[in-house]
Design a protein around this motif. Sequence first.
Motif, short mmCIF file in Angstrom:
data_model
loop_
_atom_site.label_atom_id
_atom_site.label_comp_id
_atom_site.label_asym_id
_atom_site.label_seq_id
_atom_site.Cartn_x
_atom_site.Cartn_y
_atom_site.Cartn_z
N GLY A 89 3.31 -7.26 -10.04
CA GLY A 89 3.40 -7.95 -8.76
C GLY A 89 3.46 -7.03 -7.55
N GLU A 90 3.46 -5.71 -7.79
CA GLU A 90 3.63 -4.76 -6.70
C GLU A 90 2.42 -3.86 -6.53
OE1 GLU A 90 7.04 -1.77 -5.46
OE2 GLU A 90 7.58 -2.91 -7.25
N GLY A 91 1.62 -3.77 -7.60
CA GLY A 91 0.48 -2.86 -7.55
C GLY A 91 0.90 -1.43 -7.82
N PRO A 92 0.04 -0.47 -7.46
CA PRO A 92 0.33 0.93 -7.79
C PRO A 92 1.44 1.52 -6.93
CG PRO A 92 -1.77 0.73 -6.62
CD PRO A 92 -1.26 -0.66 -6.83
N VAL A 93 2.25 2.37 -7.55
CA VAL A 93 3.30 3.09 -6.81
C VAL A 93 3.19 4.58 -7.17
CG1 VAL A 93 5.78 3.33 -6.40
CG2 VAL A 93 4.82 1.08 -6.90
N LEU A 94 3.05 5.42 -6.17
CA LEU A 94 2.92 6.87 -6.38
C LEU A 94 4.01 7.58 -5.58
CD1 LEU A 94 -0.10 5.46 -5.99
CD2 LEU A 94 -0.87 7.79 -6.43
N ASP A 95 4.43 8.77 -6.08
CA ASP A 95 5.34 9.62 -5.30
C ASP A 95 4.49 10.23 -4.19
OD1 ASP A 95 7.64 9.26 -6.63
OD2 ASP A 95 7.56 11.15 -7.77
N PRO A 96 4.70 9.82 -2.94
CA PRO A 96 3.74 10.22 -1.89
C PRO A 96 3.65 11.73 -1.68
CG PRO A 96 5.35 8.62 -1.05
CD PRO A 96 5.81 9.01 -2.41
N ILE A 97 2.46 12.19 -1.40
CA ILE A 97 2.23 13.58 -1.04
C ILE A 97 2.08 13.63 0.47
CG2 ILE A 97 0.50 15.43 -1.12
CD1 ILE A 97 0.08 14.78 -4.02
N THR A 137 -5.76 7.73 0.28
CA THR A 137 -4.87 6.77 0.96
C THR A 137 -3.70 6.38 0.04
OG1 THR A 137 -6.03 4.73 0.29
CG2 THR A 137 -6.76 5.79 2.35
N TYR A 138 -3.98 6.30 -1.26
CA TYR A 138 -2.90 5.97 -2.21
C TYR A 138 -1.99 7.18 -2.45
CZ TYR A 138 -5.25 1.58 -3.12
OH TYR A 138 -5.80 0.33 -2.97
N MET A 139 -2.59 8.37 -2.51
CA MET A 139 -1.78 9.58 -2.80
C MET A 139 -0.82 9.88 -1.65
SD MET A 139 -4.64 12.04 -4.58
CE MET A 139 -3.51 13.33 -5.15
N VAL A 140 -1.28 9.62 -0.42
CA VAL A 140 -0.46 9.95 0.75
C VAL A 140 0.48 8.80 1.09
CG1 VAL A 140 -0.54 10.60 3.20
CG2 VAL A 140 -2.26 11.52 1.62
N GLY A 141 -0.03 7.57 0.99
CA GLY A 141 0.79 6.41 1.37
C GLY A 141 1.73 5.96 0.25
N GLY A 142 1.39 6.30 -0.99
CA GLY A 142 2.24 5.95 -2.11
C GLY A 142 2.03 4.54 -2.65
N ARG A 143 1.23 3.74 -1.95
CA ARG A 143 0.97 2.37 -2.39
C ARG A 143 -0.21 1.81 -1.60
NH1 ARG A 143 5.29 -0.68 -2.68
NH2 ARG A 143 6.63 1.07 -3.14
N THR A 144 -0.58 0.58 -1.92
CA THR A 144 -1.61 -0.09 -1.13
C THR A 144 -1.03 -0.37 0.25
OG1 THR A 144 -2.38 -1.19 -3.14
CG2 THR A 144 -3.14 -2.09 -1.05
N SER A 145 -1.78 -0.03 1.29
CA SER A 145 -1.30 -0.39 2.62
C SER A 145 -2.44 -1.06 3.36
CB SER A 145 -0.81 0.84 3.38
OG SER A 145 -1.85 1.46 4.09
N SER A 146 -2.10 -1.95 4.29
CA SER A 146 -3.16 -2.71 4.96
C SER A 146 -3.84 -1.88 6.04
CB SER A 146 -2.59 -3.99 5.54
OG SER A 146 -1.48 -3.67 6.35
N ASP A 147 -3.18 -0.80 6.51
CA ASP A 147 -3.78 -0.03 7.60
C ASP A 147 -4.03 1.45 7.27
OD1 ASP A 147 -1.19 0.90 7.54
OD2 ASP A 147 -0.66 0.17 9.54
#
Length: 349
Positions: free
Chosen positions: A97-105, A155-165
């Motif tokens: 329900g949350e999608g991908p989660v990464l430790d942001p770089i 965008t995923y590696m830096v933001g850590g998740r899906t973001s709208s912007d």
Amino acid sequence: MSHETGAETKRLIRALKGMSVDQTPIWLMRQAGRYLPEYKKTRAEAGSFLDLCYNPDLAEEVTLQPIRRYGFDAAILFSDILVIPDALGQTVSFREGEGPVLDPITRLEQLDELDTGSVLERLQPVYETVRRLKASLPAETALIGFAGAPWTVATYMVGGRTSSDQAAAKLWAYRAPEAFQKLIDILTEATILHLTAQVEAGAEIVQIFDTWAGSLPEAQFRTYSIAPTKKIIHGLRAKFPGLPVIGFPRGAGALAIDYVRSTEISGVSLDTGMSPAWARDNLQTLACLQGNLDPLLLVAGGAEMREAATRILKALSHGPFIFNLGHGIVPQTPPDHVAELVEFIRAAK
Ligand code: CP3
């Protein structure tokens, strides 16, 4: 593009090479997934989503599920664009329900910690899946390998998740363009290795997903979307001349013209918002077009869906064209509507 007859028998490859086809080829982005009960079953057996991606038996199985049901003209390897950050050693997980989660770089020094030397080794199970698929797919079904474009993966590696912007990645790119370029370069090299290994294992076509291309202003679109994509395609074609490559620069609008011209990509996947008539007039002499039914029309089904499909076919099926959606299938899609769409496209002339 030429319109030869030629010996190639797979419709999707013929369309990408500008050859004539007996029928409009069709496959759907995210054709394997949670809208299928059999996927949910296999997914539950696998444990985590990444466990599924790295289990060749189960990944082969879920790739084949939509082929068995619908007889699409292509199978797309079951994997994810985020296996690259995972293989680089970043912590990646997929939460329900949350999608991908990464430790942001977020800092330059963290880039030095990425393990750029082990990507191929860590992704061996993915290439094993490709080898198995190559052996088990019906003779008429093309096999598509894929990767995320460097910008979208970043965008995923830096933001850590899906973001709208995509604010985190954009701000890093604006504030520290050299550091951000280093991340893009790491991803470009890893992507060339990853796609090369997929082609060596049996992928006949590759698709590059640039889901967040449309959030970039023109200058950054050229630097972070077009330039790395061009580099990837040149890297691949140095080894595999004439390799068909499809790009999905979602939201690129009129910049899709420069994207296609500069990258020399074989096909461009049109997003839902793109006008088919505009694409026909501005892109179809440069590349094969793919798209672009709204995934929510596939949820709605019925006459509205068929009329929209007819408008797309009318505009695009006179040149090189692959029927698809304007973005991926959504989980609430009724499987019967997919069957109805495939039947409808097969019956159209
Ligand atoms: O059938 C297929 O297309 C096969 C494989 C495939 C997946 N993801 C499987 C998946 C492909 C080609 C992708 C691409 C992908 N992954 C993109 C680009 C295309 C697009 O849709 O824009 C992106 C941005 C991702 C990253 C990603 N993976 C997100 C944001 C999510 C969560 C949202 C969601 O749809 O669940 C995923 C998870 C994911 N990737 C699932 C599947 C089947 C669902 C996970 C699950 O089963 O629990």
